[in-house]
Design a protein around this motif. Structure first.
Motif, PDB file in Angstrom:
ATOM      1  N   ALA A 170      -2.395  -4.031  -3.396  1.00 20.32           N
ATOM      2  CA  ALA A 170      -2.985  -3.692  -2.093  1.00 20.32           C
ATOM      3  C   ALA A 170      -2.424  -2.368  -1.585  1.00 20.32           C
ATOM      4  O   ALA A 170      -3.173  -1.504  -1.097  1.00 20.32           O
ATOM      5  N   ARG A 171      -1.106  -2.181  -1.698  1.00 16.49           N
ATOM      6  CA  ARG A 171      -0.509  -0.951  -1.160  1.00 16.49           C
ATOM      7  C   ARG A 171      -0.948   0.282  -1.951  1.00 16.49           C
ATOM      8  O   ARG A 171      -1.028   1.370  -1.409  1.00 16.49           O
ATOM      9  N   ARG A 192      -3.861   0.390  -3.355  1.00 14.53           N
ATOM     10  CA  ARG A 192      -5.320   0.386  -3.206  1.00 14.53           C
ATOM     11  C   ARG A 192      -6.015   0.387  -4.566  1.00 14.53           C
ATOM     12  O   ARG A 192      -6.981   1.105  -4.791  1.00 14.53           O
TER      13      ARG A 192
END
Ligand SMILES: C[S@@+](CC[C@H](N)C(=O)[O-])C[C@H]1O[C@@H](n2cnc3c(N)ncnc32)[C@H](O)[C@@H]1O
Length: 264
Positions: A165-166, A168
């Motif tokens: 998630a971080r 992306r």
């Protein structure tokens, strides 16, 4: 739990004499990783066992205490215990882990027997998700041989999810598999797939990767100290090694995870 039965913390009255344990995944470091399900489970617990781990203990234990204080809705007790020492020098890695897990099982058994009365609910707050490179569930199999209790597992956000998630990026590419492994195995076996997610790597084992391999690296994910670095391994390996060494020296401990991806 039988099929269709309500979860333990929503149906406490169903089992009024049995001691229960909630194994709560708390996410990878950000207090906001805790799910609503995890928060309800904290609120349902009468007592928490917090096991302190060596160097990392202050930061990791602090998050656990903060989450309990933030989400408990009534009186509760906290029991602290020191993590049993694990022999990290022996080449017999699997045997050393099994021995450590048995001593962990003894801590859980003591907690159930001595710190919970019949019908009470205890909780263990497990980093990330209890199903990913964590010994709690395996240790509880051993506890079940010694103490009568029931337990439920509440999933948590893994460091894998926090990492992707971080950065992306997706963990999986369309229709492709991903291989989850440890730094130790990566060092011994190389990349067994085009997409490899590596955890528990104390030695930057990615450095031998081919020229077409990208890395998405993250340390202290979800915390104010988070570090993210990505790029071709050949271009960023030195930067990651230096950032890792500096951060580890400053804080005294580090947790990092990375995705290696062979690009077309
Ligand atoms: C014993 S495993 C526990 C994994 C955990 N159960 C999970 O779901 O993420 C510990 C490893 O998880 C990874 N890890 C856990 N938290 C992390 C974080 N906040 N940032 C980076 N890596 C993390 C590191 O690879 C670390 O060595």
């Amino acid at each position: 739990m039988r099929n269709g039965e309500k979860s333990i913390y929503l149906a406490l009255c169903d089992y009024d004499r049995v001691k229960r344990l909630l194994i709560i995944g708390i996410g990878a470091g950000d207090p906001d990783h805790l799910t609503f399900q995890g928060a309800k489970a904290i609120a349902a617990a009468d007592a928490f066992l917090i096991v302190d781990k060596g160097e990392t203990k202050h930061d990791l234990a602090r998050l656990r205490h903060d989450l309990i204080a933030a989400h408990a809705t009534g009186p509760y007790r906290v029991v602290q215990a020191d993590d049993p020492e694990r022999d990290r020098t022996t080449p017999a890695y699997t045997a050393a882990v099994a021995d450590w897990r048995s001593r962990r099982a003894a801590l859980y058994a003591d907690f159930l027997r001595d710190d919970l009365t019949d019908g009470e609910t205890g909780a263990l707050l497990v980093w990330g998700d209890p199903g990913v490179y964590d010994s709690t569930l395996a240790a509880l199999d051993e506890v079940a041989e010694r103490v009568a209790f029931d337990y439920e597992v509440i999933p948590g956000i893994t460091s894998i999810a926090a990492l992707t998630a971080r950065h992306r990026v997706g963990l999986t590419r369309v229709g492709r598999p991903v291989h989850v492994t440890t730094g130790r195995r990566l060092a011994a076996e190389g990349m067994p797939a085009d997409d490899v997610l590596v955890m528990l790597d104390a030695h930057c084992s990615f450095t031998d990767a081919d020229d077409d391999v990208h890395i998405y690296w993250g340390a202290y994910l979800g915390t104010p100290d988070e570090i993210l670095i990505s790029g071709r391994v050949a271009d960023v390996a030195d930067e990651i090694r230096a950032a890792r060494a500096t951060a580890r020296a400053d804080k005294g401990w580090i947790m990092d995870t990375y995705l290696l991806r062979r690009e077309p």
